[in-house]
Design an enzyme around this catalytic site. Structure first.
Site, short mmCIF file in Angstrom:
data_model
loop_
_atom_site.label_atom_id
_atom_site.label_comp_id
_atom_site.label_asym_id
_atom_site.label_seq_id
_atom_site.Cartn_x
_atom_site.Cartn_y
_atom_site.Cartn_z
N ASP A 71 39.48 37.43 29.72
CA ASP A 71 39.14 36.05 29.38
C ASP A 71 37.65 35.83 29.54
O ASP A 71 36.89 36.01 28.60
CB ASP A 71 39.97 35.06 30.21
CG ASP A 71 40.19 35.52 31.63
OD1 ASP A 71 39.21 35.60 32.39
OD2 ASP A 71 41.34 35.81 31.98
N LYS B 285 40.83 36.68 25.20
CA LYS B 285 40.61 35.26 24.92
C LYS B 285 39.12 35.06 24.64
O LYS B 285 38.34 34.77 25.53
CB LYS B 285 41.04 34.39 26.10
CG LYS B 285 42.52 34.50 26.48
CD LYS B 285 42.81 33.65 27.70
CE LYS B 285 44.25 33.76 28.13
NZ LYS B 285 44.53 32.96 29.35
N ASP C 189 45.12 44.20 31.09
CA ASP C 189 46.13 43.37 30.46
C ASP C 189 45.51 42.29 29.59
O ASP C 189 45.85 42.12 28.43
CB ASP C 189 47.07 42.75 31.50
CG ASP C 189 46.32 42.00 32.60
OD1 ASP C 189 45.08 42.07 32.65
OD2 ASP C 189 46.99 41.36 33.43
N ASP D 262 52.11 37.67 35.18
CA ASP D 262 52.99 36.90 36.05
C ASP D 262 52.52 35.48 36.27
O ASP D 262 51.39 35.11 36.00
CB ASP D 262 53.09 37.58 37.41
CG ASP D 262 51.86 37.32 38.27
OD1 ASP D 262 52.00 36.71 39.35
OD2 ASP D 262 50.75 37.71 37.87
N GLY E 285 48.64 43.48 36.50
CA GLY E 285 49.11 43.08 35.18
C GLY E 285 49.18 44.15 34.13
O GLY E 285 49.99 44.06 33.20
#
Length: 239
Positions: free
Chosen positions: A159, A187, A156, A215, A100
Site C-alpha cells: 500500500d 494499492k 501479500d 486477516d 500474510g
C-alpha cells in the site's frame, strides 16, 4: 446501502493482526468510500461462493468478493511461469513476508519449476491511528545468509510502500546478487514512496481486504478468495 467495489483494473497489475490492522493496509471500510462505483460485471455479495466446512462461519462477514479463487490461481500460475523463465539457471531464494504472504508464497512456489530455497521475515510498522509511520521493527530475521544469492521477496499487499521500501533497503546491505519483489496486490492510490515491483498479480483500490492469507484479528486467512468485510465487522475498531 453500501457502495459496490470496482474490480481491479484489467486484473493486472490485508498484515499482522491487531487493532492497527486497517491502517497497516492503508485501506478504508467499504461504507466510508464515496468514490467507489459499480462497474458492469463487478462481483457482488450476491455472488459469494458457497464455502464448505468450517469456512461457512465467515460467509455472513463478507460484503463482496474482489478477487475470486479462479482469478487468483490463474495469475499465480502466470507469475510462476514468468519467474521460472527469468531465473532459469539461477540460485533462487524466496523470502516470504509473514504472515500474510504465506498462502500466496506456497501456491506460487508450486508454479516455479526451479531448484530454490525458502526463508521468511516478519516485520512490524507502527505510527498514527490512520497511517503507518514507516518505522519498521524486524520481528523475525532471515535464517540464511543472502550474500551472492538471487532473492525474490514475496509480499501479500503493497500500500504505502514504506515498510517494503525499508525491507528491500535492509536486504540490499547484505549484498545479494539481485533482489526483486513479487506482490499479490498493490494499492497504487495510497503509495507514498517509489518502489519497483517486478512481479505483480493485481492492482486494487485502497480498501481493506481479507482472505487468501490476509486477516482481520487473525481470522479470514483461510478464505480461498480476497474480499471486503461487512462494515459491522470492524466498525468498532475504526470508530
Amino acid at each position: 446501502m453500501f457502495a459496490f467495489l470496482a474490480p481491479p483494473h484489467g486484473f493486472e497489475a490485508v498484515r499482522p493482526a491487531g487493532e492497527d490492522v486497517i491502517h497497516r493496509q492503508g485501506g478504508v471500510p467499504m461504507d466510508a468510500r464515496s468514490d467507489v462505483h459499480p462497474i458492469s460485471g463487478s462481483p457482488s455479495s450476491e455472488t459469494l461462493p458457497k464455502l464448505g466446512g468450517s469456512m461457512k462461519v465467515h460467509q455472513g462477514d463478507i460484503e463482496q468478493v474482489l478477487l475470486t479463487h479462479e482469478q487468483i490461481q490463474e495469475k499465480v500460475a502466470e507469475l510462476g511461469a514468468e519467474i521460472t523463465r527469468d531465473y532459469a539457471g539461477s540460485d533462487l531464494l524466496l523470502v516470504g513476508v509473514l504472515k500474510g504472504a504465506f498462502v500466496f508464497m506456497a501456491d506460487l512456489s508450486r508454479h516455479i519449476h526451479l531448484p530454490m530455497e525458502f526463508d521468511f521475515m516478519a516485520v512490524s510498522s507502527y505510527g498514527a491511528a490512520t497511517q503507518t509511520s514507516g518505522v519498521v521493527r524486524i520481528l523475525k530475521d532471515l535464517d540464511h545468509e543472502i550474500q551472492g544469492r538471487n532473492v525474490l521477496v514475496i509480499e501479500d499487499i503493497v500500500d504505502s510502500g514504506l515498510t517494503l521500501s525499508y525491507l528491500v533497503k535492509n536486504l540490499r546491505t547484505r549484498k545479494p546478487a539481485s533482489i526483486e519483489v513479487c506482490a499479490l496486490m498493490q494499492k497504487t492510490d495510497v503509495q507514498q514512496v517509489p518502489i519497483d515491483i517486478k512481479y505483480r498479480a493485481f492492482e486494487i483500490p485502497p480498501v481493506f481486504v481479507v482472505g487468501y492469507g490476509l486477516d482481520y484479528g487473525e481470522r479470514f486467512r483461510n478464505l480461498p478468495y480476497v474480499g471486503t468485510l461487512r462494515p459491522e465487522v470492524y466498525r468498532d475498531a475504526v470508530s
